[in-house]
Design a protein around this motif. Sequence first.
Motif, short mmCIF file in Angstrom:
data_model
loop_
_atom_site.label_atom_id
_atom_site.label_comp_id
_atom_site.label_asym_id
_atom_site.label_seq_id
_atom_site.Cartn_x
_atom_site.Cartn_y
_atom_site.Cartn_z
N ILE A 385 0.57 -1.35 0.08
CA ILE A 385 -0.01 0.11 0.04
C ILE A 385 0.67 1.21 0.01
O ILE A 385 0.45 2.29 -0.66
N LEU A 386 2.00 1.31 0.77
CA LEU A 386 2.69 2.27 0.88
C LEU A 386 3.53 2.79 -0.69
O LEU A 386 3.56 3.78 -0.91
N ASN A 387 3.85 1.55 -1.26
CA ASN A 387 4.65 1.60 -2.58
C ASN A 387 3.60 2.16 -3.46
O ASN A 387 3.92 3.19 -4.35
N GLN A 388 2.47 1.80 -3.42
CA GLN A 388 1.26 2.35 -4.38
C GLN A 388 1.02 3.69 -3.99
O GLN A 388 1.02 4.59 -5.01
N ALA A 389 1.07 4.07 -2.81
CA ALA A 389 0.77 5.43 -2.45
C ALA A 389 1.81 6.61 -2.97
O ALA A 389 1.68 7.58 -3.50
N ILE A 390 3.05 6.01 -2.72
CA ILE A 390 4.42 6.65 -3.31
C ILE A 390 4.32 7.01 -4.70
O ILE A 390 4.57 8.14 -5.51
N ILE A 391 3.94 5.94 -5.68
CA ILE A 391 3.94 5.94 -6.84
C ILE A 391 2.88 6.80 -7.36
O ILE A 391 3.03 7.75 -8.34
N THR A 392 1.68 6.72 -6.75
CA THR A 392 0.45 7.54 -7.25
C THR A 392 0.34 8.86 -6.86
O THR A 392 -0.20 9.85 -7.27
N GLY A 393 1.08 9.21 -5.67
CA GLY A 393 0.90 10.38 -5.04
C GLY A 393 -0.44 10.58 -4.26
O GLY A 393 -0.78 11.72 -3.62
N GLU A 394 -1.00 9.47 -4.09
CA GLU A 394 -2.51 9.68 -3.19
C GLU A 394 -2.49 8.56 -2.30
O GLU A 394 -1.82 7.38 -2.18
N VAL A 395 -2.93 9.02 -1.16
CA VAL A 395 -3.12 8.23 0.06
C VAL A 395 -4.58 7.23 0.03
O VAL A 395 -4.25 6.13 0.36
N ALA A 396 -5.58 7.94 -0.62
CA ALA A 396 -6.78 7.26 -0.31
C ALA A 396 -6.94 6.33 -1.77
O ALA A 396 -7.73 6.74 -2.47
N ILE A 397 -5.88 5.43 -1.91
CA ILE A 397 -6.11 4.62 -2.81
C ILE A 397 -6.88 3.30 -2.83
O ILE A 397 -7.36 3.23 -1.56
N GLN A 398 -7.44 2.68 -3.61
CA GLN A 398 -8.23 1.56 -3.56
C GLN A 398 -7.68 0.46 -2.46
O GLN A 398 -6.46 -0.10 -2.74
N ARG A 399 -8.47 0.13 -1.20
CA ARG A 399 -7.89 -0.67 -0.34
C ARG A 399 -8.54 -1.97 -0.33
O ARG A 399 -9.59 -2.15 -0.87
N SER A 400 -7.85 -2.97 -0.05
CA SER A 400 -8.19 -4.44 0.30
C SER A 400 -9.03 -4.45 1.33
O SER A 400 -9.12 -4.04 2.25
N PRO A 401 -10.14 -5.07 1.14
CA PRO A 401 -11.06 -5.75 2.22
C PRO A 401 -10.47 -6.26 3.50
O PRO A 401 -10.74 -6.64 4.46
N LYS A 402 -9.06 -7.02 2.94
CA LYS A 402 -8.41 -7.63 4.04
C LYS A 402 -8.02 -6.49 5.29
O LYS A 402 -7.48 -7.11 6.34
N LEU A 403 -8.13 -5.34 4.97
CA LEU A 403 -7.69 -4.57 5.95
C LEU A 403 -8.81 -4.43 7.19
O LEU A 403 -8.50 -4.35 8.38
N PHE A 404 -9.95 -5.04 7.05
CA PHE A 404 -10.92 -5.26 8.07
C PHE A 404 -10.49 -6.35 9.11
O PHE A 404 -11.20 -6.42 10.14
N MET A 405 -9.32 -7.11 8.66
CA MET A 405 -8.76 -8.41 9.42
C MET A 405 -9.86 -9.25 9.76
O MET A 405 -9.35 -10.34 10.56
N LEU A 406 -10.90 -9.41 9.13
CA LEU A 406 -11.86 -10.50 9.47
C LEU A 406 -11.40 -11.81 8.92
O LEU A 406 -12.02 -12.91 9.29
N GLY A 407 -10.45 -11.82 7.87
CA GLY A 407 -9.99 -12.96 7.16
C GLY A 407 -8.67 -13.65 7.76
O GLY A 407 -8.44 -14.48 7.47
N ILE A 408 -8.36 -12.79 8.92
CA ILE A 408 -7.11 -13.51 9.48
C ILE A 408 -7.20 -14.89 10.24
O ILE A 408 -8.42 -14.78 10.84
N ASN A 409 -6.53 -15.72 10.07
CA ASN A 409 -6.83 -16.94 10.46
C ASN A 409 -5.55 -17.70 10.97
O ASN A 409 -4.53 -17.44 10.63
N CYS A 410 -5.80 -18.82 11.64
CA CYS A 410 -4.62 -19.65 12.08
C CYS A 410 -5.17 -21.43 11.70
O CYS A 410 -4.99 -22.13 12.45
N ARG A 411 -5.63 -21.32 10.41
CA ARG A 411 -5.96 -22.71 9.96
C ARG A 411 -4.86 -23.84 9.94
O ARG A 411 -5.14 -24.70 10.09
N PHE A 412 -3.80 -23.20 9.97
CA PHE A 412 -2.48 -23.88 9.72
C PHE A 412 -1.90 -24.43 11.40
O PHE A 412 -1.03 -25.02 11.51
N SER A 413 -2.61 -23.90 12.52
CA SER A 413 -2.03 -24.11 13.60
C SER A 413 -2.21 -25.51 14.03
O SER A 413 -2.94 -26.25 13.82
#
Length: 575
Positions: A385-413
Amino acid sequence: MKRPVGIKAASASAQPFSQRHEVSGSVLTNHPMGYAGMCNVGAGPAGLVAALTLVQNGIPVRIIDKDPNPRIGQRGPGIWPRSLELFNFLNVPEVNNLGKPIPVIRSYKPGTLEPLKDSSLAPHMEPTPAVPFHVPKMIGQQLLDVVLRRHLEKFSCSVEMGTELRSFEQSEEGVTAVLARNGVLETFDTKWMIGADGAKGVVRKQLGLTFLGETRDDCRFLTGDIRLKGVGLDRVYWHQFGKFQERSLSLRPTDEIGEDGWQFFISDPELTKIAQSEELILETILSFIPTEITFNKLVWVSEFRANVRMVNKFSEGRVFVTGDAAHIHSPTGGQGLNSGAQDAFNLGWKLALVEKGLADKSLLETYSAERLPVISEMLEMTTSILNQAIITGEVAIQRSPKLFMLGINCRFSSIVLDEFATPVEGKPINAYGVFDERRLEAGDRAPDAPNVLQVGRGETDVKTLFGLYRPWYHTVLVFAPSLADAIPILGALEACDKSTVRTAVILPSSAPVAAVASPCADVVLIDQEGYAYSAHLVEANQTKVFVIRPDGVIGAVVHGAEGVKKYFSKIFLDL
């Protein structure tokens, strides 16, 4: 420019703003006779969440902080839905209630107050019964710390300010820490220590953990809190002037600072020079906004340079690291505070069970095993996200739903168990997954379900599944067509300690309401609207058991009693 009110010009000998945000602290439990209890180092959000999780588990905690006074400043204010759920489980509703939705970002044509475009900093999410907190909130860390401290004080636990951890040694029995307060040294014995003392703290360094990564010289800015009024500068939008990482100003309104309060971010080639003078900071802000500005007060400011680093492991012996002491990253994505709190929540219940003698010390190895992949993927995402913001010069770029953190898992545990999932050899971990309601496995976040009806006996009037979950016990959800189908499973769990394992039978809406009182289940619920069955992907005629861990993660998805016993054998000593 009007002269700022209540601001003294910084002298050459004054402490630079960039040094004012350094924090070091510890949480320590006071047991004068031998090794006992808990020591959690750091009184920021991660340390406070760890302490609150532990005291709610009945573990006494002593918490110390190097700074003589509580920290000020908004800092990282974003709280994502997964963290709002965490605070809900900790019974801290103020985070969601006091937090404000993220404002729309309005950017302007250069040198004007003519809007260029409006953008959203967060991805949109439609409300769903399984996700009660679908709107990210913003609450400054200064206020968040106050809220968490007040909850800690309900358990007679207060932060000891001005108390510094100097050094520590550990043995098989515990940790001996050397503390300093007002020039007086104290030796303190504790069973465990949690280092939440930040990126420059003592704990990680003394443990000898690596902190590999990079310093990003292309991401530097000033951030702080200020009180000002500007003609035409409304408090509805998050105002963005200039181009990110060239020369820019960002102003986010927040009434936590005052009715004229703002959190600001400044990028400028002369950043280091500007940071040394309040006058230059105010002049820089004024240079971006073509309107009359009245400055009231510069409350707090710090220079920030992005570092992307993480530890090779989260613990050594009886000492653990969490939050910024374990990982730091670009602020783009706003995952830092959230990740630290989730570190602490993952560790807290495990440490409590071991301290109570209910679980083997090997359970603590899963803290590092479960969090390392999550943090590694988080660093990759926020850096992207940082790299994209630097390239585009915009902070409010399209963000992934991953940011909501609802998909974080430990299925591998190693301690989760799923009898319904098909094992796949060499399957990628994908710990920071995208939330998908059509898929649910052990290791995933447990979904909520509203409008459940409690029937028969029961201690509380539960209306949602989330109302069942707390950080000091596992919850066994038995989905069954009738109470008779659930009885054998419940009978097998009767020997479990009610303080650490609770049971709930979830019956479909078609089940008869009469005669549902159970001598075995703690709670019997009718899924009136079908939300619970739908969210857990269970058919009305199916028997399926979910074991929900104290941190709101699905520990097991099994067919019946034997599966539940097999899961608990990985957790408890006596099962």
